[in-house]
Scaffold this motif. Structure first.
Motif, PDB file in Angstrom:
ATOM      1  N   HIS A 187      92.678 -65.514 -86.735  1.00  0.00           N
ATOM      2  CA  HIS A 187      92.816 -64.584 -86.145  1.00  0.00           C
ATOM      3  C   HIS A 187      92.710 -64.638 -85.014  1.00  0.00           C
ATOM      4  CE1 HIS A 187      91.762 -63.326 -90.451  1.00  0.00           C
ATOM      5  NE2 HIS A 187      91.496 -64.375 -90.778  1.00  0.00           N
ATOM      6  N   GLU A 239      94.894 -61.581 -83.240  1.00  0.00           N
ATOM      7  CA  GLU A 239      94.160 -60.248 -83.338  1.00  0.00           C
ATOM      8  C   GLU A 239      92.778 -59.710 -82.410  1.00  0.00           C
ATOM      9  OE1 GLU A 239      92.837 -60.035 -88.437  1.00  0.00           O
ATOM     10  OE2 GLU A 239      94.759 -61.600 -87.474  1.00  0.00           O
ATOM     11  N   ASN A 240      91.781 -60.567 -83.086  1.00  0.00           N
ATOM     12  CA  ASN A 240      90.844 -60.336 -82.420  1.00  0.00           C
ATOM     13  C   ASN A 240      90.096 -60.374 -81.319  1.00  0.00           C
ATOM     14  OD1 ASN A 240      90.182 -60.794 -85.080  1.00  0.00           O
ATOM     15  ND2 ASN A 240      89.186 -62.899 -84.803  1.00  0.00           N
ATOM     16  N   HIS A 300      91.409 -56.705 -80.487  1.00  0.00           N
ATOM     17  CA  HIS A 300      91.130 -55.276 -80.864  1.00  0.00           C
ATOM     18  C   HIS A 300      89.538 -55.421 -79.929  1.00  0.00           C
ATOM     19  CE1 HIS A 300      87.850 -53.793 -83.262  1.00  0.00           C
ATOM     20  NE2 HIS A 300      86.994 -54.804 -83.374  1.00  0.00           N
ATOM     21  N   ILE A 301      88.735 -57.063 -79.338  1.00  0.00           N
ATOM     22  CA  ILE A 301      88.336 -57.109 -78.661  1.00  0.00           C
ATOM     23  C   ILE A 301      88.072 -55.913 -76.990  1.00  0.00           C
ATOM     24  CG2 ILE A 301      86.815 -58.468 -77.083  1.00  0.00           C
ATOM     25  CD1 ILE A 301      85.969 -60.222 -80.196  1.00  0.00           C
ATOM     26  N   GLU A 361      90.355 -53.551 -76.434  1.00  0.00           N
ATOM     27  CA  GLU A 361      90.375 -52.261 -76.973  1.00  0.00           C
ATOM     28  C   GLU A 361      88.829 -51.682 -76.438  1.00  0.00           C
ATOM     29  OE1 GLU A 361      91.832 -48.823 -80.251  1.00  0.00           O
ATOM     30  OE2 GLU A 361      91.356 -51.161 -80.794  1.00  0.00           O
ATOM     31  N   LEU A 362      87.676 -52.752 -77.272  1.00  0.00           N
ATOM     32  CA  LEU A 362      85.962 -51.997 -77.021  1.00  0.00           C
ATOM     33  C   LEU A 362      85.989 -52.317 -76.039  1.00  0.00           C
ATOM     34  CD1 LEU A 362      84.696 -54.016 -80.206  1.00  0.00           C
ATOM     35  CD2 LEU A 362      85.735 -51.930 -80.435  1.00  0.00           C
ATOM     36  N   SER A 394      85.926 -59.858 -74.264  1.00  0.00           N
ATOM     37  CA  SER A 394      84.147 -60.229 -75.231  1.00  0.00           C
ATOM     38  C   SER A 394      83.047 -60.229 -74.078  1.00  0.00           C
ATOM     39  CB  SER A 394      84.134 -61.682 -75.474  1.00  0.00           C
ATOM     40  OG  SER A 394      84.340 -62.426 -75.121  1.00  0.00           O
ATOM     41  N   GLU A 438      85.167 -59.601 -83.098  1.00  0.00           N
ATOM     42  CA  GLU A 438      85.489 -58.953 -83.288  1.00  0.00           C
ATOM     43  C   GLU A 438      85.203 -57.752 -85.062  1.00  0.00           C
ATOM     44  OE1 GLU A 438      85.788 -61.690 -87.451  1.00  0.00           O
ATOM     45  OE2 GLU A 438      85.749 -62.620 -85.567  1.00  0.00           O
ATOM     46  N   THR A 468      83.089 -52.100 -83.592  1.00  0.00           N
ATOM     47  CA  THR A 468      83.771 -51.647 -84.689  1.00  0.00           C
ATOM     48  C   THR A 468      84.046 -50.218 -83.603  1.00  0.00           C
ATOM     49  OG1 THR A 468      82.698 -49.559 -85.609  1.00  0.00           O
ATOM     50  CG2 THR A 468      83.714 -51.242 -86.552  1.00  0.00           C
ATOM     51  N   LEU A 469      84.919 -49.500 -82.955  1.00  0.00           N
ATOM     52  CA  LEU A 469      85.381 -48.532 -82.030  1.00  0.00           C
ATOM     53  C   LEU A 469      84.037 -47.512 -82.228  1.00  0.00           C
ATOM     54  CD1 LEU A 469      87.279 -48.176 -80.168  1.00  0.00           C
ATOM     55  CD2 LEU A 469      88.643 -47.008 -81.083  1.00  0.00           C
TER      56      LEU A 469
END
Length: 378
Positions: A254, A257-258, A261-262, A264-265, A291, A353, A356-357
């Protein structure tokens, strides 16, 4: 609690816990035992070894299970230094390493070795030339971390490893903060040794691994039984090893995708902070993993900031968890030659991961409110 201290440790993933469960209950054999119960444990250990090896591009025989990143760093540097001491007693590392490396080097200095510590630039990244210029004819080991645990800065480890190989010097990298997000191929990169840890990958605490290239001149530092092909004595932590294997396998599957996602955070956290907190200073460089985000709130003490964040249900850190409670300022930010007010007010937010946003939206607005309120009071 909104948990934003994932660089310190990550929550155990349910799939990892499920993989470990049988070896905490019914599959309790000692891998060194010859009977059926022991053979089941041995099979699980070797499967995990293959999972770790595949994740970093190594051969399974080059993977040694340890108690974690600290032991892996100690074993790599001390084992290589002692095995090559007749050839030279000089080691090169950096001023921004984890204390598992720095204190290991300090120990070696006490028993007759010499260490050169290379400092980074203002972004917290060492240069290849800076490290290579510190190598001497009697240098046997160079250790440079892959990703800094306080700022997320990515170091030019592949280029340094290549330069070390050309000079016949062993290269070690602490990749504890790198494995979850960056692709690693120890063969292609020319690494001779690499450390990793399970609890940074949503795996269990108390388990890690050390990669040692087959051709590397290295000797074990733990002696006793013949476990780990006589490279690390002691009964294997089977549940932990199984957990590490499961964790690193799903992490690699993953990873892309992780990462997105991270990222974006991190971008949302940083964007709102820069908009809402005029006095914010960003310590993490552009060339960093998403991260880890290090920022400073000059005029607001890190202790006050962390205490108020905790009251607001947000878990963050002022630096490495391994130096929590220390009255000394961050050695990493100090080495970067940051202003003392930035060093004393630095906060590290670190993401995984599982964040959440929605959590980030809540956390960043609370953080901005707290920082501005404490600044006015100060």
């Amino acid at each position: 609690m909104i948990y934003l201290d994932n660089a310190a440790t990550t929550p155990l993933h349910p799939a990892v816990r499920e993989a470990m469960a049988p070896f905490l209950e019914t599959e309790y054999g000692n891998p060194s035992s010859m009977h059926a119960v022991g053979r089941k444990a041995r099979k699980a250990v070797e499967r995990a070894r293959e999972q770790v090896a595949k994740a970093i591009g190594a051969d399974p025989a080059e993977v040694i299970f340890t108690s974690g990143g600290t032991e892996s760093d100690n074993a790599a540097i001390i084992g290589a230094a002692l095995a090559n001491r007749d050839r030279g007693r000089h080691i090169v590392t950096t001023t921004i390493e984890h204390h598992a490396v720095l204190h290991t080097c300090e120990f070696l200095e006490k028993i007759g070795f010499e260490v050169t510590y290379v400092s980074p630039g203002r972004e917290g990244i060492v240069t290849v030339d800076g490290v290579v210029s510190a190598i001497r004819p009697d240098t046997t080991v160079v250790s440079v971390m892959y990703v800094n645990n306080e700022t997320g800065a990515i170091q030019p480890v592949q280029e340094i490893a290549q330069a070390c190989s050309e000079r016949g010097v062993l290269f070690h990298t602490d990749a504890v903060q790198a494995v979850s997000l960056l692709p690693i191929d120890v063969k292609a990169s020319g690494f001779h040794m690499l450390s990793l840890s399970g609890h940074k990958l949503h795996g269990p605490k108390g388990i890690g691994a050390l990669y040692v290239q087959k051709k590397a001149v290295w000797s074990p530092i733990l002696h006793g039984g013949s476990q780990e092909r006589k490279k690390r004595a002691g009964t294997e932590n089977v549940p932990g090893i199984v957990g590490l294997g499961a964790a690193i396998q799903r992490t690699i599957h993953h990873r892309q995708e992780n990462y997105l996602h991270i990222q974006e955070l991190r971008d949302r956290m940083l964007g709102v902070l820069m908009e809402k907190v005029e006095f914010l200073t960003v310590n993490s460089p552009r060339h960093a993993v998403p991260s880890i985000l290090s920022v400073s709130f000059p005029g607001v003490s890190a202790d006050s900031m962390l205490m108020n964040l905790d009251f607001a249900g947000i878990a963050a850190a002022s630096g490495s968890a391994c130096t929590s409670g220390s009255l000394q300022p961050s050695h990493v930010l100090t080495a970067m030659d940051l202003d003392v007010h930035c060093v004393k007010s630095a906060i590290r937010f670190s993401f995984s991961e599982q964040n959440t946003l929605g959590e980030i939206e809540e956390a960043v607005h609370k953080t901005a409110q707290i920082a501005n309120r404490l600044k006015r009071k100060g």
